[in-house]
Design an enzyme around this catalytic site. Sequence first.
Site, PDB file in Angstrom:
ATOM      1  CG  HIS A 151       2.399   3.427   8.769  1.00  0.00           C
ATOM      2  ND1 HIS A 151       3.039   3.054   9.630  1.00  0.00           N
ATOM      3  CD2 HIS A 151       1.926   4.599   8.895  1.00  0.00           C
ATOM      4  CE1 HIS A 151       3.735   4.221  10.837  1.00  0.00           C
ATOM      5  NE2 HIS A 151       3.407   5.373  10.250  1.00  0.00           N
ATOM      6  CG  ASN A 205      -2.083   0.997   1.408  1.00  0.00           C
ATOM      7  OD1 ASN A 205      -2.263   1.776   1.518  1.00  0.00           O
ATOM      8  ND2 ASN A 205      -2.862   0.592   1.406  1.00  0.00           N
ATOM      9  CG  HIS A 216      -5.809  -2.193   8.883  1.00  0.00           C
ATOM     10  ND1 HIS A 216      -6.174  -0.735   8.928  1.00  0.00           N
ATOM     11  CD2 HIS A 216      -6.306  -1.542  10.788  1.00  0.00           C
ATOM     12  CE1 HIS A 216      -6.862   0.365   9.702  1.00  0.00           C
ATOM     13  NE2 HIS A 216      -5.966  -0.094  10.627  1.00  0.00           N
ATOM     14  N   GLY A 217      -2.398  -2.717   9.946  1.00  0.00           N
ATOM     15  CA  GLY A 217      -1.841  -2.491  10.952  1.00  0.00           C
ATOM     16  C   GLY A 217      -0.347  -3.955  10.933  1.00  0.00           C
ATOM     17  CG  ASP A 236      -2.736   4.613   0.358  1.00  0.00           C
ATOM     18  OD1 ASP A 236      -3.255   4.633  -0.615  1.00  0.00           O
ATOM     19  OD2 ASP A 236      -3.871   3.743   1.206  1.00  0.00           O
ATOM     20  CG  HIS A 237       1.142   5.060   4.870  1.00  0.00           C
ATOM     21  ND1 HIS A 237       0.335   6.484   5.437  1.00  0.00           N
ATOM     22  CD2 HIS A 237       0.603   4.353   5.089  1.00  0.00           C
ATOM     23  CE1 HIS A 237      -0.659   5.481   6.976  1.00  0.00           C
ATOM     24  NE2 HIS A 237      -0.541   4.317   6.047  1.00  0.00           N
ATOM     25  CG  HIS A 273      -8.654   3.685   0.631  1.00  0.00           C
ATOM     26  ND1 HIS A 273      -9.136   4.099   2.331  1.00  0.00           N
ATOM     27  CD2 HIS A 273      -9.398   4.371   0.181  1.00  0.00           C
ATOM     28  CE1 HIS A 273      -9.887   4.236   2.596  1.00  0.00           C
ATOM     29  NE2 HIS A 273     -10.535   4.872   1.189  1.00  0.00           N
ATOM     30  CD  GLU A 314      -7.436  -0.080   0.992  1.00  0.00           C
ATOM     31  OE1 GLU A 314      -6.797  -1.739   1.732  1.00  0.00           O
ATOM     32  OE2 GLU A 314      -6.831   0.489   0.585  1.00  0.00           O
TER      33      GLU A 314
END
Length: 249
Positions: A213, A7, A190-191, A9-10, A43, A70
């Site tokens: 992340h 991912n 997630h996480g 996104d960050h 996302h 997403e």
Amino acid sequence: MASLGVNIDHIANVRQARRTVEPDPVPMALMAELGGADGITIHLREDRRHIQDRDLTLLGQTVRTRLNLEMAATTEMVEIALREQPDMVTLVPERREEVTTEGGLDVRSQCKSLSSVIDTLQSNDIPVSLFVDPDRNQLEACQQSGARWVELHTGRYAEASWREQPITLARLIEATEQARSMGLRVNAGHGLTYQNVEPIAAIAGMEELNIGHTIVARALCVGLQEAVREMKCLVQNPRRDPLFGSTSS
């Protein structure tokens, strides 16, 4: 053996913090692929807080693995997905006040409306996954909705104390078994971090882990390619027993 979706996104978060043009997540996706990513996840939020429409368009043209979008199940987002044709859509809940996605979709209460969105996307050759908590009732609703995939929310596992983690892990193992028995394919995310990912990657039937992340944070020290390479090694060669999280001999 689970695959790794990265991912990004960050990376876009850093760019949007200054409303500038860098870092650009598009070339960073290529770096992630060079590091071994099996897919790229983004996302596109309704408030456009990180990923922008141009990112989605350019990533659709440049990603060589697969692109997982997403998004919320809104009319606007469905229209965008139909136009951009990502390799997969993952429907997620979305609240403007949240920092990140805080829980799974309540598919049970939205089954009819979600079914319509799922049918529209899948009839246009876009497979749909639903981001849900590891709960049997939600999984049954996912099956009824017509979705082909679920992504299990691993947030409670990731945030659990060492005493609670085996319990949350057992729920994810059970949910994976239940989903597969219903004919659903299973991803998770997630996480997840370098410290807690191995027991999840070791779950039988787990197909892909979406992680962002922690990889971007690690990339600040070692570069994105190496950060992805390190995570890919953990995901594909988990060394921990998936029930107890202990190191196997």
